[in-house]
Design a protein around this motif. Structure first.
Motif, PDB file in Angstrom:
ATOM      1  N   UNK A 292       0.835  -1.203   0.000  1.00 49.16           N
ATOM      2  CA  UNK A 292       0.000   0.000   0.000  1.00 49.16           C
ATOM      3  C   UNK A 292       0.876   1.262   0.000  1.00 49.16           C
ATOM      4  N   UNK A 293       1.940   1.234   0.796  1.00 46.54           N
ATOM      5  CA  UNK A 293       2.853   2.376   0.846  1.00 46.54           C
ATOM      6  C   UNK A 293       3.582   2.525  -0.486  1.00 46.54           C
ATOM      7  N   UNK A 294       3.953   1.400  -1.095  1.00 47.18           N
ATOM      8  CA  UNK A 294       4.618   1.447  -2.394  1.00 47.18           C
ATOM      9  C   UNK A 294       3.736   2.132  -3.433  1.00 47.18           C
ATOM     10  N   UNK A 295       2.462   1.808  -3.433  1.00 46.59           N
ATOM     11  CA  UNK A 295       1.540   2.421  -4.386  1.00 46.59           C
ATOM     12  C   UNK A 295       1.388   3.914  -4.114  1.00 46.59           C
ATOM     13  N   UNK A 296       1.356   4.272  -2.819  1.00 41.14           N
ATOM     14  CA  UNK A 296       1.242   5.689  -2.474  1.00 41.14           C
ATOM     15  C   UNK A 296       2.498   6.456  -2.876  1.00 41.14           C
ATOM     16  N   UNK A 297       3.655   5.829  -2.764  1.00 43.86           N
ATOM     17  CA  UNK A 297       4.893   6.464  -3.199  1.00 43.86           C
ATOM     18  C   UNK A 297       4.913   6.645  -4.715  1.00 43.86           C
ATOM     19  N   UNK A 298       4.418   5.647  -5.430  1.00 43.70           N
ATOM     20  CA  UNK A 298       4.397   5.724  -6.891  1.00 43.70           C
ATOM     21  C   UNK A 298       3.568   6.914  -7.364  1.00 43.70           C
ATOM     22  N   UNK A 299       2.434   7.144  -6.730  1.00 43.06           N
ATOM     23  CA  UNK A 299       1.587   8.278  -7.078  1.00 43.06           C
ATOM     24  C   UNK A 299       2.340   9.591  -6.884  1.00 43.06           C
ATOM     25  N   UNK A 300       3.256   9.586  -5.910  1.00 42.12           N
ATOM     26  CA  UNK A 300       4.027  10.789  -5.598  1.00 42.12           C
ATOM     27  C   UNK A 300       5.337  10.864  -6.366  1.00 42.12           C
ATOM     28  N   UNK A 301       5.525   9.959  -7.320  1.00 40.48           N
ATOM     29  CA  UNK A 301       6.696  10.003  -8.167  1.00 40.48           C
ATOM     30  C   UNK A 301       7.964   9.447  -7.553  1.00 40.48           C
ATOM     31  N   UNK A 302       7.837   8.676  -6.476  1.00 43.46           N
ATOM     32  CA  UNK A 302       9.015   8.117  -5.815  1.00 43.46           C
ATOM     33  C   UNK A 302       9.062   6.605  -6.051  1.00 43.46           C
ATOM     34  N   UNK A 303      10.138   6.093  -6.650  1.00 45.69           N
ATOM     35  CA  UNK A 303      10.237   4.644  -6.874  1.00 45.69           C
ATOM     36  C   UNK A 303      10.457   3.901  -5.561  1.00 45.69           C
TER      37      UNK A 303
ATOM     38  N   UNK B 289      16.986  -6.306  -9.732  1.00 45.76           N
ATOM     39  CA  UNK B 289      16.234  -5.076  -9.973  1.00 45.76           C
ATOM     40  C   UNK B 289      17.067  -3.912  -9.456  1.00 45.76           C
ATOM     41  N   UNK B 290      17.214  -2.888 -10.258  1.00 48.45           N
ATOM     42  CA  UNK B 290      17.997  -1.731  -9.820  1.00 48.45           C
ATOM     43  C   UNK B 290      17.073  -0.680  -9.231  1.00 48.45           C
ATOM     44  N   UNK B 291      17.282  -0.376  -7.955  1.00 44.42           N
ATOM     45  CA  UNK B 291      16.540   0.688  -7.296  1.00 44.42           C
ATOM     46  C   UNK B 291      17.345   1.974  -7.471  1.00 44.42           C
ATOM     47  N   UNK B 292      16.793   2.968  -8.161  1.00 45.50           N
ATOM     48  CA  UNK B 292      17.568   4.179  -8.435  1.00 45.50           C
ATOM     49  C   UNK B 292      17.810   4.996  -7.166  1.00 45.50           C
ATOM     50  N   UNK B 293      18.778   5.890  -7.189  1.00 47.24           N
ATOM     51  CA  UNK B 293      18.991   6.777  -6.049  1.00 47.24           C
ATOM     52  C   UNK B 293      17.693   7.495  -5.676  1.00 47.24           C
ATOM     53  N   UNK B 294      17.411   7.529  -4.384  1.00 44.01           N
ATOM     54  CA  UNK B 294      16.165   8.113  -3.917  1.00 44.01           C
ATOM     55  C   UNK B 294      15.053   7.101  -3.775  1.00 44.01           C
ATOM     56  N   UNK B 295      15.227   5.922  -4.389  1.00 40.45           N
ATOM     57  CA  UNK B 295      14.233   4.867  -4.262  1.00 40.45           C
ATOM     58  C   UNK B 295      14.214   4.302  -2.851  1.00 40.45           C
ATOM     59  N   UNK B 296      13.084   3.728  -2.473  1.00 40.54           N
ATOM     60  CA  UNK B 296      12.875   3.275  -1.103  1.00 40.54           C
ATOM     61  C   UNK B 296      12.701   1.753  -1.064  1.00 40.54           C
ATOM     62  N   UNK B 297      13.455   1.089  -0.191  1.00 33.06           N
ATOM     63  CA  UNK B 297      13.267  -0.333   0.057  1.00 33.06           C
ATOM     64  C   UNK B 297      12.169  -0.503   1.091  1.00 33.06           C
ATOM     65  N   UNK B 298      11.190  -1.351   0.787  1.00 29.33           N
ATOM     66  CA  UNK B 298      10.098  -1.670   1.699  1.00 29.33           C
ATOM     67  C   UNK B 298      10.168  -3.165   1.988  1.00 29.33           C
ATOM     68  N   UNK B 299      10.830  -3.516   3.069  1.00 27.53           N
ATOM     69  CA  UNK B 299      11.046  -4.917   3.440  1.00 27.53           C
ATOM     70  C   UNK B 299       9.992  -5.338   4.449  1.00 27.53           C
TER      71      UNK B 299
END
Length: 210
Positions: free
Chosen positions: A49-60, A131-141
């Motif tokens: 759910x947080x991942x989807x909310x981040x995506x809406x805000x332009x954050x990978x 999978x490459x998480x770009x700088x600024x991307x957030x890990x959700x473990x």
């Protein structure tokens, strides 16, 4: 501790907003967040759910579940299918999590993360691509017992269930795992250790300390 009622959608949005300004404490450029909780608390659903909310805000972001990093069955079931000590200390390959997830996201890392290592159903290697998480991307473990391994976390969210709720929401076939969660509470006290606490006794009506 005072907890306030909230909806899951609102919780996902508020956590995502908080993560937008989160900077890694070790000087890296990819925040690492843990959603810690028993399977019955469904921490993976909140992470998604947080991942989807981040995506809406332009954050990978990248959602990773510890269920994809189980040790081979020959090792984790060496002492039987219902050995509490093995479940608590030996089911999850924390070394692989460090090597394939945390190290690449630390200072100087290239961001290439292996999202899973082993299929928990077939017990075979998933052979998933990196999978490459770009700088600024957030890990959700997400997964159980995350706050006892000294992982380099920038934010920790603990989904808590009272003992009665945990027993009620855990399938009968998995009740043998309950002593492991009792031990986790005694040794780690995740409710006091986590940055954010979410009570999920009633899955329809969560509450949090935000």
């Amino acid at each position: 501790m005072r907890l306030e009622a909230i909806t899951w959608d609102r919780l996902g949005d508020l956590l995502a907003e908080r993560l937008l300004d989160l900077e890694p404490v070790d000087g890296g450029d990819r925040p690492r967040v843990a959603f810690d909780g028993a399977p019955a608390a469904r921490p993976g659903e909140l992470a998604q759910r947080v991942s989807e909310a981040l995506s809406v805000r332009g954050r990978p972001s990248l959602v990773v579940g510890t269920a994809g990093f189980l040790r081979p069955a020959s090792l984790r079931l060496e002492y039987g299918h219902q050995d509490v000590e093995s479940y608590y200390n030996g089911w999850y390959d924390t070394g692989a999590l460090w090597r394939e997830v945390f190290d690449p996201l630390g200072p100087g890392g290239d961001g290439r993360v292996l999202p899973d290592l082993r299929d928990p159903v077939t017990d075979r290697a998933t052979r998933s691509p990196y999978v490459r998480l770009p700088p600024g991307g957030v890990l959700l473990l997400h997964g159980p017992f995350l706050l006892r391994h000294w992982f380099p976390l920038d934010l920790s969210v603990h989904l808590v269930l009272t003992p009665k709720a945990l027993r009620r929401r855990t399938p009968d076939s998995e009740h043998w795992t309950l002593p492991a969660f009792e031990r986790y509470e005694e040794e780690t006290d995740p409710s006091a250790t986590a940055d954010v606490l979410v009570r999920t006794d009633d899955p329809r009506h969560p509450a949090w300390n935000g």
